[in-house]
Design a protein around this motif. Structure first.
Motif, mmCIF file in Angstrom:
data_model
loop_
_atom_site.group_PDB
_atom_site.id
_atom_site.type_symbol
_atom_site.label_atom_id
_atom_site.label_comp_id
_atom_site.label_asym_id
_atom_site.label_seq_id
_atom_site.Cartn_x
_atom_site.Cartn_y
_atom_site.Cartn_z
ATOM 1 N N ARG A 32 0.283 -0.393 -7.177
ATOM 2 C CA ARG A 32 1.570 -1.069 -7.000
ATOM 3 C C ARG A 32 1.553 -1.886 -5.714
ATOM 4 O O ARG A 32 1.811 -1.374 -4.636
ATOM 5 N N LEU A 33 1.202 -3.141 -5.848
ATOM 6 C CA LEU A 33 1.202 -4.047 -4.709
ATOM 7 C C LEU A 33 2.163 -5.195 -4.981
ATOM 8 O O LEU A 33 2.327 -5.614 -6.126
ATOM 9 N N LYS A 34 2.776 -5.674 -3.932
ATOM 10 C CA LYS A 34 3.712 -6.787 -4.054
ATOM 11 C C LYS A 34 2.965 -8.103 -3.884
ATOM 12 O O LYS A 34 2.002 -8.193 -3.126
ATOM 13 N N LEU A 35 3.440 -9.108 -4.605
ATOM 14 C CA LEU A 35 2.847 -10.433 -4.477
ATOM 15 C C LEU A 35 2.801 -10.883 -3.022
ATOM 16 O O LEU A 35 1.802 -11.436 -2.568
ATOM 17 N N ALA A 36 3.882 -10.626 -2.309
ATOM 18 C CA ALA A 36 3.954 -11.051 -0.905
ATOM 19 C C ALA A 36 2.878 -10.380 -0.061
ATOM 20 O O ALA A 36 2.309 -11.013 0.837
ATOM 21 N N ASP A 37 2.577 -9.111 -0.334
ATOM 22 C CA ASP A 37 1.531 -8.402 0.412
ATOM 23 C C ASP A 37 0.165 -9.039 0.181
ATOM 24 O O ASP A 37 -0.628 -9.192 1.101
ATOM 25 N N LEU A 38 -0.097 -9.407 -1.059
ATOM 26 C CA LEU A 38 -1.379 -10.024 -1.388
ATOM 27 C C LEU A 38 -1.464 -11.445 -0.853
ATOM 28 O O LEU A 38 -2.515 -11.870 -0.373
ATOM 29 N N ALA A 39 -0.368 -12.159 -0.909
ATOM 30 C CA ALA A 39 -0.354 -13.546 -0.430
ATOM 31 C C ALA A 39 -0.481 -13.630 1.089
ATOM 32 O O ALA A 39 -0.981 -14.624 1.620
ATOM 33 N N ARG A 40 -0.070 -12.596 1.782
ATOM 34 C CA ARG A 40 -0.128 -12.592 3.251
ATOM 35 C C ARG A 40 -1.566 -12.751 3.747
ATOM 36 O O ARG A 40 -1.818 -13.437 4.739
ATOM 37 N N ASP A 41 -2.505 -12.107 3.084
ATOM 38 C CA ASP A 41 -3.921 -12.219 3.436
ATOM 39 C C ASP A 41 -4.711 -12.241 2.130
ATOM 40 O O ASP A 41 -5.132 -11.194 1.630
ATOM 41 N N PRO A 42 -4.883 -13.434 1.545
ATOM 42 C CA PRO A 42 -5.470 -13.524 0.206
ATOM 43 C C PRO A 42 -7.002 -13.483 0.173
ATOM 44 O O PRO A 42 -7.641 -14.318 -0.451
ATOM 45 N N ARG A 43 -7.559 -12.506 0.844
ATOM 46 C CA ARG A 43 -9.006 -12.287 0.791
ATOM 47 C C ARG A 43 -9.259 -10.991 0.034
ATOM 48 O O ARG A 43 -8.505 -10.034 0.168
ATOM 49 N N LEU A 44 -10.319 -10.956 -0.726
ATOM 50 C CA LEU A 44 -10.630 -9.766 -1.520
ATOM 51 C C LEU A 44 -10.794 -8.538 -0.634
ATOM 52 O O LEU A 44 -10.317 -7.454 -0.970
ATOM 53 N N VAL A 45 -11.415 -8.699 0.509
ATOM 54 C CA VAL A 45 -11.609 -7.578 1.428
ATOM 55 C C VAL A 45 -10.258 -7.031 1.909
ATOM 56 O O VAL A 45 -10.089 -5.815 2.042
ATOM 57 N N ALA A 46 -9.295 -7.887 2.137
ATOM 58 C CA ALA A 46 -7.961 -7.441 2.565
ATOM 59 C C ALA A 46 -7.236 -6.725 1.426
ATOM 60 O O ALA A 46 -6.557 -5.721 1.653
ATOM 61 N N TRP A 47 -7.397 -7.221 0.221
ATOM 62 C CA TRP A 47 -6.758 -6.570 -0.924
ATOM 63 C C TRP A 47 -7.341 -5.183 -1.150
ATOM 64 O O TRP A 47 -6.618 -4.247 -1.472
ATOM 65 N N ALA A 48 -8.636 -5.058 -0.995
ATOM 66 C CA ALA A 48 -9.282 -3.751 -1.153
ATOM 67 C C ALA A 48 -8.736 -2.765 -0.125
ATOM 68 O O ALA A 48 -8.513 -1.591 -0.435
ATOM 69 N N GLU A 49 -8.499 -3.235 1.086
ATOM 70 C CA GLU A 49 -7.932 -2.376 2.131
ATOM 71 C C GLU A 49 -6.508 -1.953 1.779
ATOM 72 O O GLU A 49 -6.121 -0.800 1.993
ATOM 73 N N LEU A 50 -5.717 -2.861 1.234
ATOM 74 C CA LEU A 50 -4.352 -2.511 0.813
ATOM 75 C C LEU A 50 -4.378 -1.421 -0.259
ATOM 76 O O LEU A 50 -3.588 -0.473 -0.206
ATOM 77 N N VAL A 51 -5.276 -1.554 -1.203
ATOM 78 C CA VAL A 51 -5.396 -0.547 -2.272
ATOM 79 C C VAL A 51 -5.849 0.782 -1.684
ATOM 80 O O VAL A 51 -5.321 1.838 -2.022
ATOM 81 N N ARG A 52 -6.816 0.737 -0.780
ATOM 82 C CA ARG A 52 -7.306 1.968 -0.144
ATOM 83 C C ARG A 52 -6.182 2.675 0.595
ATOM 84 O O ARG A 52 -6.000 3.889 0.462
ATOM 85 N N ARG A 53 -5.391 1.922 1.360
ATOM 86 C CA ARG A 53 -4.258 2.521 2.086
ATOM 87 C C ARG A 53 -3.239 3.116 1.135
ATOM 88 O O ARG A 53 -2.712 4.196 1.379
ATOM 89 N N GLN A 54 -2.957 2.410 0.065
ATOM 90 C CA GLN A 54 -1.975 2.913 -0.906
ATOM 91 C C GLN A 54 -2.452 4.221 -1.526
ATOM 92 O O GLN A 54 -1.692 5.174 -1.637
ATOM 93 N N ARG A 55 -3.704 4.283 -1.869
ATOM 94 C CA ARG A 55 -4.244 5.498 -2.481
ATOM 95 C C ARG A 55 -4.297 6.651 -1.483
ATOM 96 O O ARG A 55 -4.062 7.784 -1.836
ATOM 97 N N SER A 56 -4.587 6.338 -0.236
ATOM 98 C CA SER A 56 -4.601 7.381 0.809
ATOM 99 C C SER A 56 -3.206 7.948 1.036
ATOM 100 O O SER A 56 -3.040 9.150 1.194
ATOM 101 N N ALA A 57 -2.211 7.089 1.040
ATOM 102 C CA ALA A 57 -0.830 7.517 1.252
ATOM 103 C C ALA A 57 -0.326 8.356 0.071
ATOM 104 O O ALA A 57 0.467 9.286 0.261
ATOM 105 N N ALA A 58 -0.800 8.039 -1.117
ATOM 106 C CA ALA A 58 -0.351 8.764 -2.305
ATOM 107 C C ALA A 58 -1.067 10.091 -2.497
ATOM 108 O O ALA A 58 -0.562 10.980 -3.156
ATOM 109 N N GLY A 59 -2.252 10.187 -1.900
ATOM 110 C CA GLY A 59 -3.088 11.305 -2.216
ATOM 111 C C GLY A 59 -3.033 12.462 -1.326
ATOM 112 O O GLY A 59 -3.188 13.572 -1.569
#
Length: 72
Positions: free
Chosen positions: A45-72
């Motif tokens: 669950r990522l927001k368009l604005a979060d992805l648009a803020r830093d539209p690099r694949l490496v940044a998106w991977a970090e957002l996903v990693r953080r989200q999964r860490s927070a949920a887990g």
């Protein structure tokens, strides 16, 4: 992630660069929405604005990693 982004860019996965803006690489708003929708179906669950803020694949991977860490 790379496969989904490559599909949205309509190019081979090997041509998607981690550190270069995906917008510079050709990702448009429709492609971005497609990626977000696909990932949402997998529970990412990522927001368009979060992805648009830093539209690099490496940044998106970090957002996903953080989200999964927070949920887990």
């Amino acid at each position: 992630m790379r496969r989904d982004v490559a599909e949205a860019l309509r190019r081979p996965e090997t041509e998607v660069e981690d550190e270069v803006s995906l917008i510079v690489q050709g990702l448009d708003s429709v492609g971005l929405m497609t990626v977000v929708s696909k990932w949402s179906a997998y529970g990412v669950r990522l927001k368009l604005a979060d992805l648009a803020r830093d539209p690099r694949l490496v940044a998106w991977a970090e957002l996903v990693r953080r989200q999964r860490s927070a949920a887990g």
